[in-house]
Design an enzyme around this catalytic site. Structure first.
Site, mmCIF file in Angstrom:
data_model
loop_
_atom_site.group_PDB
_atom_site.id
_atom_site.type_symbol
_atom_site.label_atom_id
_atom_site.label_comp_id
_atom_site.label_asym_id
_atom_site.label_seq_id
_atom_site.Cartn_x
_atom_site.Cartn_y
_atom_site.Cartn_z
ATOM 1 N N GLY A 14 0.774 -1.231 0.000
ATOM 2 C CA GLY A 14 0.000 0.000 0.000
ATOM 3 C C GLY A 14 0.805 1.279 0.000
ATOM 4 O O GLY A 14 1.794 1.436 -0.710
ATOM 5 N N ILE A 15 0.360 2.239 0.815
ATOM 6 C CA ILE A 15 0.954 3.571 0.844
ATOM 7 C C ILE A 15 2.419 3.514 1.254
ATOM 8 O O ILE A 15 3.267 4.209 0.680
ATOM 9 C CB ILE A 15 0.166 4.479 1.802
ATOM 10 C CG1 ILE A 15 -1.249 4.715 1.257
ATOM 11 C CG2 ILE A 15 0.880 5.805 2.005
ATOM 12 C CD1 ILE A 15 -2.179 5.401 2.246
ATOM 13 N N TYR A 151 -10.705 2.865 15.545
ATOM 14 C CA TYR A 151 -9.749 3.423 14.593
ATOM 15 C C TYR A 151 -9.772 4.950 14.599
ATOM 16 O O TYR A 151 -8.724 5.599 14.679
ATOM 17 C CB TYR A 151 -10.049 2.898 13.192
ATOM 18 C CG TYR A 151 -9.163 3.463 12.114
ATOM 19 C CD1 TYR A 151 -7.840 3.055 11.985
ATOM 20 C CD2 TYR A 151 -9.651 4.408 11.221
ATOM 21 C CE1 TYR A 151 -7.024 3.575 10.992
ATOM 22 C CE2 TYR A 151 -8.842 4.931 10.221
ATOM 23 C CZ TYR A 151 -7.532 4.512 10.111
ATOM 24 O OH TYR A 151 -6.728 5.037 9.128
#
Length: 284
Positions: A14-15, A151
């Site tokens: 991912g990032i 989260y």
């Protein structure tokens, strides 16, 4: 930032993976960490395809002793540290009546205390290099979202920690930037435990609302509605190379619009203009 030493967490996919390759491609020496180096294959392949090298090391950001050891080893091996990119994180879908307190504590450990621990360990070295801290937060650190209580709570904590730290760090030559992506086409959503959440609430009063949320989340995380990891990585590397990096930056127009529901100081300058004055030395 060319030839600078950049430490990035959460780089197995991912990032983080995209940022590690992008920063190395722009000339930085990248130390890319991940919890399980057995998952380093995709990063190695991406780096090879880009014609760059990255220094891959194991790091669980919830292990305080390991955090200090890795930061100290990076400085010992490379001579300094110029930037820290806090990217490691984990999603969690659920709601408090059905979830355990341990699940909430786990979300805080990786998403919040991991950031705190890395930042604390890196700051002495970043002061020496007039470096910078760049942390990947989320639009969920500004706008609370249904069934993302744990989260979002952790990301709200990250935002408060870093916005408070920013003027203090700036007074000793270290810049602090919070990066806020919206939906991104990564494995992150798939690893947030949606299936487990659906099982926990099945047959309860929360089931209809969670079913609706899951449909919404899947629709907004598909390739047509979400950013690609490389797009977010481009924003992060722009921040790393910026002469005057912002305190806060959103990674897309959609993210700007979303956080704009509750946040009008999009780049953090208005808040910093106020709070920096609180710690300015008396010049009289």
């Amino acid at each position: 930032m060319n030839e600078s030493i950049v430490l990035i967490t959460g780089t197995s996919s991912g990032i983080g993976l995209a940022t590690a390759v992008a920063a190395a491609s722009r000339g930085a020496t990248v130390v890319a960490t991940m919890r399980d180096v057995a998952k380093a294959g995709p990063l190695q392949d991406a780096a090879r395809a880009a014609g760059v090298e990255v220094d891959i090391r194991a790091l669980d950001v919830t292990d305080a002793a390991a955090v200090v050891a890795v930061v100290d080893a990076v400085v010992a091996d490379h001579g300094r540290l110029d930037a820290l990119v806090n990217n490691a994180g984990a999603g969690h879908v659920g709601t408090i009546e059905q979830d355990s307190l341990d699940e909430y504590r786990a979300a805080m450990e990786v998403n919040y205390f991991g950031v705190v621990a890395l930042t604390k360990a890196a700051l002495p070295h970043l002061r020496a290099s007039n470096g910078r801290v760049v942390t990947v937060s989320s639009v969920g650190g500004i706008v609370g979202q249904p069934f993302n209580e744990a989260y979002c709570a952790a990301k709200f904590a990250v935002e408060g920690f870093l916005e408070s730290l920013a003027p203090v760090a700036a007074s000793v030559g270290v810049s602090v930037t919070i990066v806020e992506p919206g939906a991104v086409t990564t494995e992150f959503a798939g690893n947030a435990g949606i299936g487990a959440a659906l099982e926990r609430v099945a047959g309860t009063a929360y089931a209809p609302a969670l079913d609706a949320y899951v449909r919404h989340a899947r629709a907004t995380s598909d390739a047509s509605a979400a950013q690609k990891p490389g797009d977010v990585a481009a924003v992060i590397t722009d921040v790393l190379w910026a002469e005057n990096p912002p305190t806060r930056v959103q990674t897309s127009a959609a993210a700007e619009r979303f956080v704009g529901i509750t946040l009008r100081d999009l780049d953090g300058s208005a808040v910093q203009a106020v709070t920096s004055g609180w710690i300015a030395p008396d010049r009289t």
